[in-house]
Design a protein around this motif. Structure first.
Motif, PDB file in Angstrom:
ATOM      1  N   ALA A 116      -5.475   7.876   3.077  1.00  0.00           N
ATOM      2  CA  ALA A 116      -6.223   9.021   3.609  1.00  0.00           C
ATOM      3  C   ALA A 116      -7.620   8.654   4.101  1.00  0.00           C
ATOM      4  O   ALA A 116      -8.080   9.188   5.108  1.00  0.00           O
ATOM      5  CB  ALA A 116      -6.298  10.132   2.565  1.00  0.00           C
ATOM      6  N   HIS A 117      -8.277   7.708   3.446  1.00  0.00           N
ATOM      7  CA  HIS A 117      -9.631   7.335   3.885  1.00  0.00           C
ATOM      8  C   HIS A 117      -9.627   6.614   5.233  1.00  0.00           C
ATOM      9  O   HIS A 117     -10.676   6.453   5.847  1.00  0.00           O
ATOM     10  CB  HIS A 117     -10.354   6.512   2.807  1.00  0.00           C
ATOM     11  N   LEU A 118      -8.447   6.215   5.726  1.00  0.00           N
ATOM     12  CA  LEU A 118      -8.336   5.551   7.022  1.00  0.00           C
ATOM     13  C   LEU A 118      -7.832   6.492   8.122  1.00  0.00           C
ATOM     14  O   LEU A 118      -7.530   6.053   9.227  1.00  0.00           O
ATOM     15  CB  LEU A 118      -7.411   4.334   6.912  1.00  0.00           C
ATOM     16  N   GLN A 119      -7.769   7.776   7.817  1.00  0.00           N
ATOM     17  CA  GLN A 119      -7.252   8.752   8.777  1.00  0.00           C
ATOM     18  C   GLN A 119      -8.021   8.699  10.104  1.00  0.00           C
ATOM     19  O   GLN A 119      -7.426   8.738  11.182  1.00  0.00           O
ATOM     20  CB  GLN A 119      -7.316  10.153   8.180  1.00  0.00           C
ATOM     21  N   GLY A 120      -9.325   8.579  10.064  1.00  0.00           N
ATOM     22  CA  GLY A 120     -10.130   8.511  11.277  1.00  0.00           C
ATOM     23  C   GLY A 120      -9.824   7.273  12.107  1.00  0.00           C
ATOM     24  O   GLY A 120      -9.784   7.321  13.343  1.00  0.00           O
ATOM     25  N   PHE A 121      -9.603   6.141  11.432  1.00  0.00           N
ATOM     26  CA  PHE A 121      -9.248   4.901  12.121  1.00  0.00           C
ATOM     27  C   PHE A 121      -7.960   5.093  12.914  1.00  0.00           C
ATOM     28  O   PHE A 121      -7.897   4.788  14.107  1.00  0.00           O
ATOM     29  CB  PHE A 121      -9.108   3.761  11.106  1.00  0.00           C
ATOM     30  N   GLY A 131       1.188  17.356   7.941  1.00  0.00           N
ATOM     31  CA  GLY A 131       1.186  17.841   6.559  1.00  0.00           C
ATOM     32  C   GLY A 131      -0.108  17.509   5.833  1.00  0.00           C
ATOM     33  O   GLY A 131      -1.118  17.143   6.432  1.00  0.00           O
ATOM     34  N   ASP A 132      -0.030  17.644   4.533  1.00  0.00           N
ATOM     35  CA  ASP A 132      -1.184  17.472   3.667  1.00  0.00           C
ATOM     36  C   ASP A 132      -1.201  16.074   3.061  1.00  0.00           C
ATOM     37  O   ASP A 132      -0.201  15.353   3.086  1.00  0.00           O
ATOM     38  CB  ASP A 132      -1.143  18.503   2.532  1.00  0.00           C
ATOM     39  N   THR A 133      -2.323  15.721   2.472  1.00  0.00           N
ATOM     40  CA  THR A 133      -2.410  14.441   1.769  1.00  0.00           C
ATOM     41  C   THR A 133      -1.528  14.501   0.519  1.00  0.00           C
ATOM     42  O   THR A 133      -1.267  15.571  -0.027  1.00  0.00           O
ATOM     43  CB  THR A 133      -3.861  14.100   1.370  1.00  0.00           C
ATOM     44  N   TYR A 134      -1.075  13.330   0.111  1.00  0.00           N
ATOM     45  CA  TYR A 134      -0.242  13.206  -1.084  1.00  0.00           C
ATOM     46  C   TYR A 134      -0.607  11.904  -1.781  1.00  0.00           C
ATOM     47  O   TYR A 134      -1.196  11.002  -1.168  1.00  0.00           O
ATOM     48  CB  TYR A 134       1.250  13.227  -0.714  1.00  0.00           C
ATOM     49  N   MET A 135      -0.286  11.833  -3.037  1.00  0.00           N
ATOM     50  CA  MET A 135      -0.582  10.629  -3.811  1.00  0.00           C
ATOM     51  C   MET A 135       0.617   9.685  -3.786  1.00  0.00           C
ATOM     52  O   MET A 135       1.755  10.114  -3.998  1.00  0.00           O
ATOM     53  CB  MET A 135      -0.928  10.986  -5.254  1.00  0.00           C
ATOM     54  N   GLU A 136       0.343   8.425  -3.499  1.00  0.00           N
ATOM     55  CA  GLU A 136       1.363   7.385  -3.561  1.00  0.00           C
ATOM     56  C   GLU A 136       0.733   6.160  -4.188  1.00  0.00           C
ATOM     57  O   GLU A 136      -0.291   5.663  -3.712  1.00  0.00           O
ATOM     58  CB  GLU A 136       1.891   7.060  -2.159  1.00  0.00           C
ATOM     59  N   ASP A 137       1.297   5.705  -5.284  1.00  0.00           N
ATOM     60  CA  ASP A 137       0.793   4.534  -6.008  1.00  0.00           C
ATOM     61  C   ASP A 137      -0.686   4.685  -6.379  1.00  0.00           C
ATOM     62  O   ASP A 137      -1.449   3.719  -6.325  1.00  0.00           O
ATOM     63  CB  ASP A 137       1.014   3.251  -5.190  1.00  0.00           C
ATOM     64  N   ILE A 142      -1.686  10.105   3.851  1.00  0.00           N
ATOM     65  CA  ILE A 142      -1.312  11.186   4.745  1.00  0.00           C
ATOM     66  C   ILE A 142      -0.373  10.631   5.807  1.00  0.00           C
ATOM     67  O   ILE A 142      -0.590   9.541   6.331  1.00  0.00           O
ATOM     68  CB  ILE A 142      -2.540  11.880   5.387  1.00  0.00           C
ATOM     69  N   GLU A 143       0.694  11.366   6.071  1.00  0.00           N
ATOM     70  CA  GLU A 143       1.604  10.975   7.142  1.00  0.00           C
ATOM     71  C   GLU A 143       0.932  11.306   8.466  1.00  0.00           C
ATOM     72  O   GLU A 143       0.331  12.369   8.628  1.00  0.00           O
ATOM     73  CB  GLU A 143       2.931  11.727   7.022  1.00  0.00           C
ATOM     74  N   MET A 144       1.027  10.372   9.409  1.00  0.00           N
ATOM     75  CA  MET A 144       0.442  10.572  10.734  1.00  0.00           C
ATOM     76  C   MET A 144       1.476  10.187  11.783  1.00  0.00           C
ATOM     77  O   MET A 144       2.287   9.290  11.562  1.00  0.00           O
ATOM     78  CB  MET A 144      -0.841   9.750  10.900  1.00  0.00           C
ATOM     79  N   ARG A 145       1.418  10.860  12.931  1.00  0.00           N
ATOM     80  CA  ARG A 145       2.433  10.658  13.964  1.00  0.00           C
ATOM     81  C   ARG A 145       1.772  10.481  15.325  1.00  0.00           C
ATOM     82  O   ARG A 145       0.779  11.129  15.635  1.00  0.00           O
ATOM     83  CB  ARG A 145       3.373  11.856  13.997  1.00  0.00           C
ATOM     84  N   LEU A 146       2.365   9.608  16.109  1.00  0.00           N
ATOM     85  CA  LEU A 146       1.934   9.385  17.485  1.00  0.00           C
ATOM     86  C   LEU A 146       3.106   9.758  18.379  1.00  0.00           C
ATOM     87  O   LEU A 146       4.123   9.069  18.381  1.00  0.00           O
ATOM     88  CB  LEU A 146       1.548   7.918  17.699  1.00  0.00           C
ATOM     89  N   PRO A 147       2.996  10.871  19.109  1.00  0.00           N
ATOM     90  CA  PRO A 147       4.105  11.286  19.975  1.00  0.00           C
ATOM     91  C   PRO A 147       4.386  10.232  21.040  1.00  0.00           C
ATOM     92  O   PRO A 147       3.512   9.469  21.421  1.00  0.00           O
ATOM     93  CB  PRO A 147       3.606  12.579  20.624  1.00  0.00           C
ATOM     94  N   LYS A 148       5.625  10.203  21.524  1.00  0.00           N
ATOM     95  CA  LYS A 148       6.028   9.170  22.472  1.00  0.00           C
ATOM     96  C   LYS A 148       5.197   9.152  23.742  1.00  0.00           C
ATOM     97  O   LYS A 148       4.914   8.093  24.266  1.00  0.00           O
ATOM     98  CB  LYS A 148       7.509   9.270  22.802  1.00  0.00           C
TER      99      LYS A 148
END
Length: 152
Positions: A116-121, A131-137, A142-148
């Motif tokens: 999540a702290h790299l979302q801006g990058f 969606g929202d942030t979630y905890m993993e490990d 946060i899941e992020m997507r780049l449309p085609k």
């Protein structure tokens, strides 16, 4: 950096050792995450390796084809060696990863699961949150997507 993008079968033991060592150094030791890094996906993915002028692995990303872990292609295990930080290596890695994905899977949308702290990058490359942030490990992601149409 010198870039190489190769399927698992063509990696060779030296490159495999280097990428596993870098992933362990950063994700397990530096970030103190105990997780199953060797998850069965490496054999089915492409591996993007950025070697520094002295031959050491400075940056790495795993490129997962569409349909293996969801409909989109996925960029994962994005990592820059501590020795390669602060000189644009992370930006160069993402630029190379996006270009490789477009060559391998033209027109496919891309997804990544960002710390999540790299979302801006990642947003600077056109990725938008899903969606929202979630905890993993133990780290917020946060899941992020780049449309085609964005990376074509």
């Amino acid at each position: 950096m010198h870039w190489q993008c190769t399927p698992f079968a063509d990696l060779g033991v030296e490159a495999l050792y280097d990428l596993l060592a870098l992933r362990s150094e950063v994700f397990v030791v530096e970030q103190q995450c105990i997780f199953q890094d060797i998850d069965g996906l490496d054999r089915h993915t492409w591996h993007l390796l950025g070697r520094q002028s002295d031959g050491t692995l400075g940056a790495y990303a795993r490129l997962i084809p569409p349909g293996l872990k969801g409909a989109d292609a996925l960029i994962g295990r994005v990592v820059t060696a501590p020795s390669a930080r602060g000189n644009g290596s992370g930006r160069a890695l993402m630029t190379e990863a996006l270009a490789a994905c477009e060559r391998l899977w033209p027109g496919h949308p891309l997804t990544l699961h960002a710390q999540a702290h790299l979302q801006g990058f990642y947003a600077s490359f056109g990725f938008t949150p899903v969606g929202d942030t979630y905890m993993e490990d133990g780290i917020a992601h946060i899941e992020m997507r780049l449309p085609k149409e964005t990376h074509a």
